[in-house]
Design a protein around this motif. Structure first.
Motif, short mmCIF file in Angstrom:
data_model
loop_
_atom_site.label_atom_id
_atom_site.label_comp_id
_atom_site.label_asym_id
_atom_site.label_seq_id
_atom_site.Cartn_x
_atom_site.Cartn_y
_atom_site.Cartn_z
N LYS A 52 69.71 33.81 33.74
CA LYS A 52 69.29 33.88 35.14
C LYS A 52 69.15 32.45 35.66
O LYS A 52 68.54 31.60 35.03
N VAL A 53 69.71 32.21 36.83
CA VAL A 53 69.64 30.89 37.45
C VAL A 53 68.87 31.01 38.75
O VAL A 53 69.17 31.86 39.58
N ASN A 54 67.88 30.18 38.92
CA ASN A 54 67.12 30.14 40.16
C ASN A 54 67.82 29.16 41.10
O ASN A 54 67.89 27.97 40.81
N PRO A 55 68.35 29.64 42.24
CA PRO A 55 69.12 28.77 43.14
C PRO A 55 68.35 27.56 43.64
O PRO A 55 68.95 26.56 43.99
N SER A 56 67.03 27.63 43.67
CA SER A 56 66.25 26.48 44.14
C SER A 56 65.97 25.47 43.04
O SER A 56 65.36 24.44 43.29
N GLU A 57 66.42 25.75 41.82
CA GLU A 57 66.20 24.85 40.70
C GLU A 57 67.50 24.52 39.99
O GLU A 57 67.61 24.64 38.77
N VAL A 58 68.49 24.10 40.77
CA VAL A 58 69.80 23.78 40.23
C VAL A 58 70.22 22.41 40.74
O VAL A 58 70.01 22.09 41.91
N ALA A 59 70.79 21.60 39.86
CA ALA A 59 71.30 20.29 40.26
C ALA A 59 72.57 20.01 39.47
O ALA A 59 72.80 20.59 38.42
N GLY A 60 73.39 19.16 39.99
CA GLY A 60 74.60 18.78 39.28
C GLY A 60 75.67 18.32 40.23
O GLY A 60 75.44 18.17 41.44
N TRP A 61 76.86 18.12 39.69
CA TRP A 61 77.99 17.66 40.46
C TRP A 61 79.10 18.68 40.35
O TRP A 61 79.76 18.80 39.33
N LEU A 62 79.29 19.43 41.42
CA LEU A 62 80.36 20.42 41.52
C LEU A 62 81.00 20.25 42.90
O LEU A 62 80.40 19.66 43.80
N ASN A 63 82.20 20.80 43.06
CA ASN A 63 82.82 20.66 44.37
C ASN A 63 82.08 21.50 45.41
O ASN A 63 81.32 22.42 45.08
N LYS A 64 82.30 21.18 46.67
CA LYS A 64 81.57 21.80 47.77
C LYS A 64 81.74 23.32 47.81
O LYS A 64 80.81 24.05 48.14
N ASP A 65 82.93 23.82 47.45
CA ASP A 65 83.17 25.27 47.46
C ASP A 65 82.24 26.01 46.52
O ASP A 65 81.75 27.09 46.83
N VAL A 66 82.00 25.44 45.34
CA VAL A 66 81.11 26.08 44.37
C VAL A 66 79.70 26.15 44.94
O VAL A 66 79.05 27.20 44.90
N TRP A 67 79.20 25.05 45.48
CA TRP A 67 77.85 25.04 46.04
C TRP A 67 77.73 25.98 47.22
O TRP A 67 76.71 26.66 47.38
N SER A 68 78.76 26.04 48.06
CA SER A 68 78.73 26.96 49.21
C SER A 68 78.61 28.40 48.74
O SER A 68 77.80 29.17 49.27
#
Length: 95
Positions: A52-68
């Motif tokens: 389970k991943v909490n969206p408010s506790e995620v960091a890293g370097w991914l392209n903009k499409d993934v973050w969107s």
């Protein structure tokens, strides 16, 4: 059946994204254990991991499409909660 087709057909998964080969990000309205149970029979025991991943506790370097994609439903859920709190008792929270 290929994994991608299994995930597409899995009713416990509302959305998925494959940012890297062999990696699937899944969105599900069910809890982690219910989602895990839906994979029994596809994978042999002990050969997959769900986290389970909490969206408010995620960091890293991914392209903009993934973050969107990653943040899209989270933002929608927050908007629905905010809207629902203004009209408590007026209907279902999620449609």
């Amino acid at each position: 059946m290929q994994l991608a087709q299994f995930i597409k057909d899995n009713r416990k998964i509302s959305q998925f994204y494959t940012p890297f080969s062999g990696t699937y990000l899944l969105k599900s309205p069910t809890d982690l254990f219910d989602l895990q149970a839906s994979f029994v029979g596809y994978f042999p025991p002990d050969l997959f991991v769900l986290a389970k991943v909490n969206p408010s506790e995620v960091a890293g370097w991914l392209n903009k499409d993934v973050w969107s994609w990653f943040n899209a439903s989270h933002d929608n859920i927050l908007a629905q909660l905010e809207s629902a709190s203004k009209g408590i008792g007026s209907g279902a929270l999620f449609s």
